[in-house]
Motif scaffolding. Sequence first.
Motif, PDB file in Angstrom:
ATOM      1  N   VAL A 188      -6.643  -5.498 -12.234  1.00 27.33           N
ATOM      2  CA  VAL A 188      -6.638  -4.154 -11.641  1.00 27.33           C
ATOM      3  C   VAL A 188      -7.969  -3.483 -11.933  1.00 27.33           C
ATOM      4  O   VAL A 188      -8.598  -3.737 -12.962  1.00 27.33           O
ATOM      5  CB  VAL A 188      -5.474  -3.314 -12.236  1.00 27.33           C
ATOM      6  N   ASP A 189      -8.414  -2.627 -11.032  1.00 25.96           N
ATOM      7  CA  ASP A 189      -9.578  -1.781 -11.310  1.00 25.96           C
ATOM      8  C   ASP A 189      -9.082  -0.594 -12.129  1.00 25.96           C
ATOM      9  O   ASP A 189      -8.489   0.360 -11.593  1.00 25.96           O
ATOM     10  CB  ASP A 189     -10.225  -1.306 -10.000  1.00 25.96           C
ATOM     11  N   ILE A 190      -9.302  -0.677 -13.419  1.00 25.90           N
ATOM     12  CA  ILE A 190      -8.759   0.298 -14.364  1.00 25.90           C
ATOM     13  C   ILE A 190      -9.208   1.711 -13.986  1.00 25.90           C
ATOM     14  O   ILE A 190     -10.387   1.951 -13.727  1.00 25.90           O
ATOM     15  CB  ILE A 190      -9.210  -0.058 -15.795  1.00 25.90           C
ATOM     16  N   GLY A 191      -8.244   2.631 -13.937  1.00 21.53           N
ATOM     17  CA  GLY A 191      -8.535   4.041 -13.684  1.00 21.53           C
ATOM     18  C   GLY A 191      -8.613   4.439 -12.231  1.00 21.53           C
ATOM     19  O   GLY A 191      -8.578   5.631 -11.909  1.00 21.53           O
ATOM     20  N   VAL A 192      -8.705   3.464 -11.326  1.00 18.56           N
ATOM     21  CA  VAL A 192      -8.953   3.775  -9.911  1.00 18.56           C
ATOM     22  C   VAL A 192      -7.759   4.468  -9.255  1.00 18.56           C
ATOM     23  O   VAL A 192      -7.929   5.388  -8.448  1.00 18.56           O
ATOM     24  CB  VAL A 192      -9.359   2.501  -9.148  1.00 18.56           C
ATOM     25  N   GLU A 193      -6.536   4.035  -9.599  1.00 21.76           N
ATOM     26  CA  GLU A 193      -5.380   4.667  -8.978  1.00 21.76           C
ATOM     27  C   GLU A 193      -5.348   6.164  -9.283  1.00 21.76           C
ATOM     28  O   GLU A 193      -5.110   6.990  -8.397  1.00 21.76           O
ATOM     29  CB  GLU A 193      -4.080   4.024  -9.450  1.00 21.76           C
ATOM     30  N   GLY A 194      -5.627   6.526 -10.540  1.00 23.85           N
ATOM     31  CA  GLY A 194      -5.638   7.933 -10.915  1.00 23.85           C
ATOM     32  C   GLY A 194      -6.724   8.721 -10.205  1.00 23.85           C
ATOM     33  O   GLY A 194      -6.505   9.867  -9.799  1.00 23.85           O
ATOM     34  N   VAL A 195      -7.895   8.113 -10.030  1.00 23.76           N
ATOM     35  CA  VAL A 195      -8.985   8.788  -9.326  1.00 23.76           C
ATOM     36  C   VAL A 195      -8.625   8.986  -7.855  1.00 23.76           C
ATOM     37  O   VAL A 195      -8.742  10.090  -7.309  1.00 23.76           O
ATOM     38  CB  VAL A 195     -10.306   7.986  -9.454  1.00 23.76           C
ATOM     39  N   ALA A 196      -8.164   7.916  -7.204  1.00 26.39           N
ATOM     40  CA  ALA A 196      -7.837   8.008  -5.776  1.00 26.39           C
ATOM     41  C   ALA A 196      -6.699   8.985  -5.524  1.00 26.39           C
ATOM     42  O   ALA A 196      -6.726   9.757  -4.553  1.00 26.39           O
ATOM     43  CB  ALA A 196      -7.483   6.627  -5.239  1.00 26.39           C
ATOM     44  N   ASP A 197      -5.686   8.959  -6.376  1.00 25.48           N
ATOM     45  CA  ASP A 197      -4.556   9.862  -6.216  1.00 25.48           C
ATOM     46  C   ASP A 197      -4.997  11.310  -6.352  1.00 25.48           C
ATOM     47  O   ASP A 197      -4.568  12.182  -5.571  1.00 25.48           O
ATOM     48  CB  ASP A 197      -3.486   9.534  -7.257  1.00 25.48           C
ATOM     49  N   ARG A 198      -5.870  11.589  -7.302  1.00 25.81           N
ATOM     50  CA  ARG A 198      -6.368  12.960  -7.490  1.00 25.81           C
ATOM     51  C   ARG A 198      -7.279  13.390  -6.343  1.00 25.81           C
ATOM     52  O   ARG A 198      -7.264  14.551  -5.932  1.00 25.81           O
ATOM     53  CB  ARG A 198      -7.094  13.078  -8.828  1.00 25.81           C
ATOM     54  N   ILE A 205      -8.382  14.844   0.452  1.00 28.46           N
ATOM     55  CA  ILE A 205      -8.960  13.698   1.156  1.00 28.46           C
ATOM     56  C   ILE A 205      -7.887  12.619   1.251  1.00 28.46           C
ATOM     57  O   ILE A 205      -7.447  12.092   0.231  1.00 28.46           O
ATOM     58  CB  ILE A 205     -10.201  13.165   0.417  1.00 28.46           C
ATOM     59  N   PRO A 206      -7.411  12.279   2.433  1.00 26.53           N
ATOM     60  CA  PRO A 206      -6.359  11.265   2.560  1.00 26.53           C
ATOM     61  C   PRO A 206      -6.776   9.947   1.903  1.00 26.53           C
ATOM     62  O   PRO A 206      -7.963   9.612   1.853  1.00 26.53           O
ATOM     63  CB  PRO A 206      -6.192  11.105   4.070  1.00 26.53           C
ATOM     64  N   ALA A 207      -5.762   9.212   1.413  1.00 29.14           N
ATOM     65  CA  ALA A 207      -6.060   7.974   0.692  1.00 29.14           C
ATOM     66  C   ALA A 207      -5.102   6.858   1.087  1.00 29.14           C
ATOM     67  O   ALA A 207      -3.911   7.087   1.317  1.00 29.14           O
ATOM     68  CB  ALA A 207      -5.984   8.208  -0.809  1.00 29.14           C
ATOM     69  N   HIS A 208      -5.653   5.654   1.137  1.00 27.51           N
ATOM     70  CA  HIS A 208      -4.911   4.406   1.372  1.00 27.51           C
ATOM     71  C   HIS A 208      -5.073   3.590   0.103  1.00 27.51           C
ATOM     72  O   HIS A 208      -6.186   3.157  -0.228  1.00 27.51           O
ATOM     73  CB  HIS A 208      -5.500   3.698   2.584  1.00 27.51           C
ATOM     74  N   TYR A 212       0.846  -1.195   0.000  1.00 24.81           N
ATOM     75  CA  TYR A 212       0.000   0.000   0.000  1.00 24.81           C
ATOM     76  C   TYR A 212       0.882   1.245   0.000  1.00 24.81           C
ATOM     77  O   TYR A 212       2.075   1.181   0.310  1.00 24.81           O
ATOM     78  CB  TYR A 212      -0.888   0.034   1.254  1.00 24.81           C
ATOM     79  N   ARG A 213       0.280   2.347  -0.363  1.00 28.40           N
ATOM     80  CA  ARG A 213       0.883   3.660  -0.135  1.00 28.40           C
ATOM     81  C   ARG A 213      -0.203   4.567   0.423  1.00 28.40           C
ATOM     82  O   ARG A 213      -1.404   4.341   0.184  1.00 28.40           O
ATOM     83  CB  ARG A 213       1.486   4.246  -1.412  1.00 28.40           C
ATOM     84  N   GLN A 214       0.209   5.570   1.155  1.00 30.15           N
ATOM     85  CA  GLN A 214      -0.744   6.471   1.786  1.00 30.15           C
ATOM     86  C   GLN A 214      -0.409   7.915   1.434  1.00 30.15           C
ATOM     87  O   GLN A 214       0.759   8.288   1.358  1.00 30.15           O
ATOM     88  CB  GLN A 214      -0.748   6.283   3.304  1.00 30.15           C
TER      89      GLN A 214
END
Length: 242
Positions: free
Chosen positions: A48-58, A65-68, A7-9
């Motif tokens: 992978v859930d396509i596109g999710v990393e970009g959405v969560a990072d943004r 909004i903090p993210a895990h 994970y990254r936070q």
Amino acid sequence: MIDGKPYRQIGQSGSSDILCVADHASNFVPPNIELGIERSLLDTHIAVDIGVEGVADRIARRHGIPAHIATVSRLVCDLHRKEDERAVVPTESDGHLIAGNIGADVAMRLNRFHRPYHDALSRMIDDIRPRMLVAIHSFTPKLRTSEEARPWEVALLYNQDDRAAQHAIRLFGEQGLTVGDNEPYSGKQLNATMDRHAEARGLPYLTIEIRNDQIATEAGQARWATMVADIAGRTLLALESA
């Protein structure tokens, strides 16, 4: 993976009203794990859930909004499953055999990926003390093993606690979107992370499933990050004003 962590936070210090979680954000497979599949499949929805990393990072970097965020593929260890579920190390996905997972050392993968991921998420919740969790997922418009099309641009999943979901279903609908209610999966069966970290704590939550053609580009990811952040904030306000 970063420093061997699954994970990254982002924004893990200080308090926040909302915390974002992305269990299926990565297609990374560690070099010492052999899945026995074609490399091209790692870029598809089975890995992978396509596109999710970009959405969560943004959501984290642009909307505060903090993210895990997961950093290992669901085919290595599905972080959105309970430890005793067979699919926590899947041997099949949407008609594809994951041959390398047959006879895999499940205990090792739980210790290396699943437990550190959830332990860190628990600590982050304790530190930040959010009043609502938001889980981001995406789904494919059509499964390889089914003829049934999936018309929803977005959907809300929930198990026992639908307080936040019902507000968000209405708010997304007001954006002119076709919104699924426990579609294309039901949170009554697939809600492991929110069952553990939200429902068990009495925290309201949103499990948001975005159809992945909506967030396949950076422009789509930016649009949905803004919309999710806005609707999450409005949902929390509605809950606390009730």
